[in-house]
Design an enzyme around this catalytic site. Sequence first.
Site, PDB file in Angstrom:
ATOM      1  N   ILE A   1      -2.323 -52.951 -70.630  1.00  0.00           N
ATOM      2  CA  ILE A   1      -0.901 -52.612 -70.635  1.00  0.00           C
ATOM      3  C   ILE A   1      -0.211 -53.739 -71.388  1.00  0.00           C
ATOM      4  O   ILE A   1      -0.436 -54.916 -71.098  1.00  0.00           O
ATOM      5  CB  ILE A   1      -0.279 -52.504 -69.229  1.00  0.00           C
ATOM      6  CG1 ILE A   1      -0.871 -51.318 -68.461  1.00  0.00           C
ATOM      7  CG2 ILE A   1       1.238 -52.361 -69.322  1.00  0.00           C
ATOM      8  CD1 ILE A   1      -0.278 -51.129 -67.077  1.00  0.00           C
ATOM      9  N   ALA A   2       0.613 -53.372 -72.354  1.00  0.00           N
ATOM     10  CA  ALA A   2       1.341 -54.381 -73.123  1.00  0.00           C
ATOM     11  C   ALA A   2       2.747 -53.873 -73.406  1.00  0.00           C
ATOM     12  O   ALA A   2       2.937 -52.708 -73.740  1.00  0.00           O
ATOM     13  CB  ALA A   2       0.620 -54.679 -74.428  1.00  0.00           C
TER      14      ALA A   2
ATOM     15  N   GLU B   1      -8.071 -55.862 -64.218  1.00  0.00           N
ATOM     16  CA  GLU B   1      -8.141 -57.320 -64.292  1.00  0.00           C
ATOM     17  C   GLU B   1      -6.849 -57.794 -64.927  1.00  0.00           C
ATOM     18  O   GLU B   1      -6.344 -57.176 -65.860  1.00  0.00           O
ATOM     19  CB  GLU B   1      -9.313 -57.801 -65.160  1.00  0.00           C
ATOM     20  CG  GLU B   1     -10.683 -57.527 -64.597  1.00  0.00           C
ATOM     21  CD  GLU B   1     -11.231 -56.174 -65.022  1.00  0.00           C
ATOM     22  OE1 GLU B   1     -10.642 -55.524 -65.908  1.00  0.00           O
ATOM     23  OE2 GLU B   1     -12.249 -55.757 -64.448  1.00  0.00           O
TER      24      GLU B   1
ATOM     25  N   ASN C   1      -0.705 -64.748 -65.246  1.00  0.00           N
ATOM     26  CA  ASN C   1       0.280 -63.719 -65.591  1.00  0.00           C
ATOM     27  C   ASN C   1       0.915 -63.162 -64.310  1.00  0.00           C
ATOM     28  O   ASN C   1       0.600 -62.056 -63.863  1.00  0.00           O
ATOM     29  CB  ASN C   1      -0.371 -62.601 -66.412  1.00  0.00           C
ATOM     30  CG  ASN C   1       0.642 -61.642 -66.982  1.00  0.00           C
ATOM     31  OD1 ASN C   1       1.800 -61.622 -66.586  1.00  0.00           O
ATOM     32  ND2 ASN C   1       0.188 -60.823 -67.915  1.00  0.00           N
TER      33      ASN C   1
ATOM     34  N   TYR D   1       1.967 -54.894 -60.585  1.00  0.00           N
ATOM     35  CA  TYR D   1       0.857 -54.172 -59.961  1.00  0.00           C
ATOM     36  C   TYR D   1       1.005 -54.141 -58.441  1.00  0.00           C
ATOM     37  O   TYR D   1       0.725 -53.122 -57.809  1.00  0.00           O
ATOM     38  CB  TYR D   1      -0.477 -54.792 -60.371  1.00  0.00           C
ATOM     39  CG  TYR D   1      -0.689 -54.819 -61.868  1.00  0.00           C
ATOM     40  CD1 TYR D   1      -0.306 -53.740 -62.675  1.00  0.00           C
ATOM     41  CD2 TYR D   1      -1.264 -55.909 -62.500  1.00  0.00           C
ATOM     42  CE1 TYR D   1      -0.485 -53.762 -64.049  1.00  0.00           C
ATOM     43  CE2 TYR D   1      -1.461 -55.937 -63.865  1.00  0.00           C
ATOM     44  CZ  TYR D   1      -1.066 -54.869 -64.635  1.00  0.00           C
ATOM     45  OH  TYR D   1      -1.248 -54.891 -65.991  1.00  0.00           O
TER      46      TYR D   1
END
Length: 173
Positions: free
Chosen positions: A81-82, A115, A120, A127
């Site tokens: 995911i970015a 992961e 981060n 999450y």
Amino acid sequence: MTAPTVVLRDMRWWDIEPVLELEHALFPEDAWSAGMFWSELAHARGPRATRRYVVAEDAAGRLVGYAGLAAAGDLGDVQTIAVAREQWGTGLGARLLTDLLRAATAFECAEVLLEVRVDNTRAQKLYERFGFEPIGFRRGYYQPGNVDALVMRLADPANSLSSAQPVRSESHG
């Protein structure tokens, strides 16, 4: 100031170059290669698809985010995911994750793993809002920087979609 409209759509081969630009901007030490994205997209279409890849485009048609999920049996795995830095805090990361969890539900995944870099915390908080829980570490997972990964697990992705908390900040996890 209202954020410009961002549209999610299926990632296609012609998105690989702009995805790589964002990938290298956000993850310079451990960016994926074009070949890795090609390989993932090869499994993202058709009746036996086992991948879901989505991109986010702003009102100008510029790619500002992407995400991917792999499914195997009843297990889903968030591959990436970015979110472009200028989109942090707009809810885009949550929208991308929601799309992946819908795909996990469609793939009939009983659980989803991912992961995330131990450094981060933005992504970890995103999450956690969706119900992911830490289950372990992968030492030196992100190379060449030798950064550890926190492994997180979500049981019953379908249930998490209805219970996710409102989003105020974003990740690029």
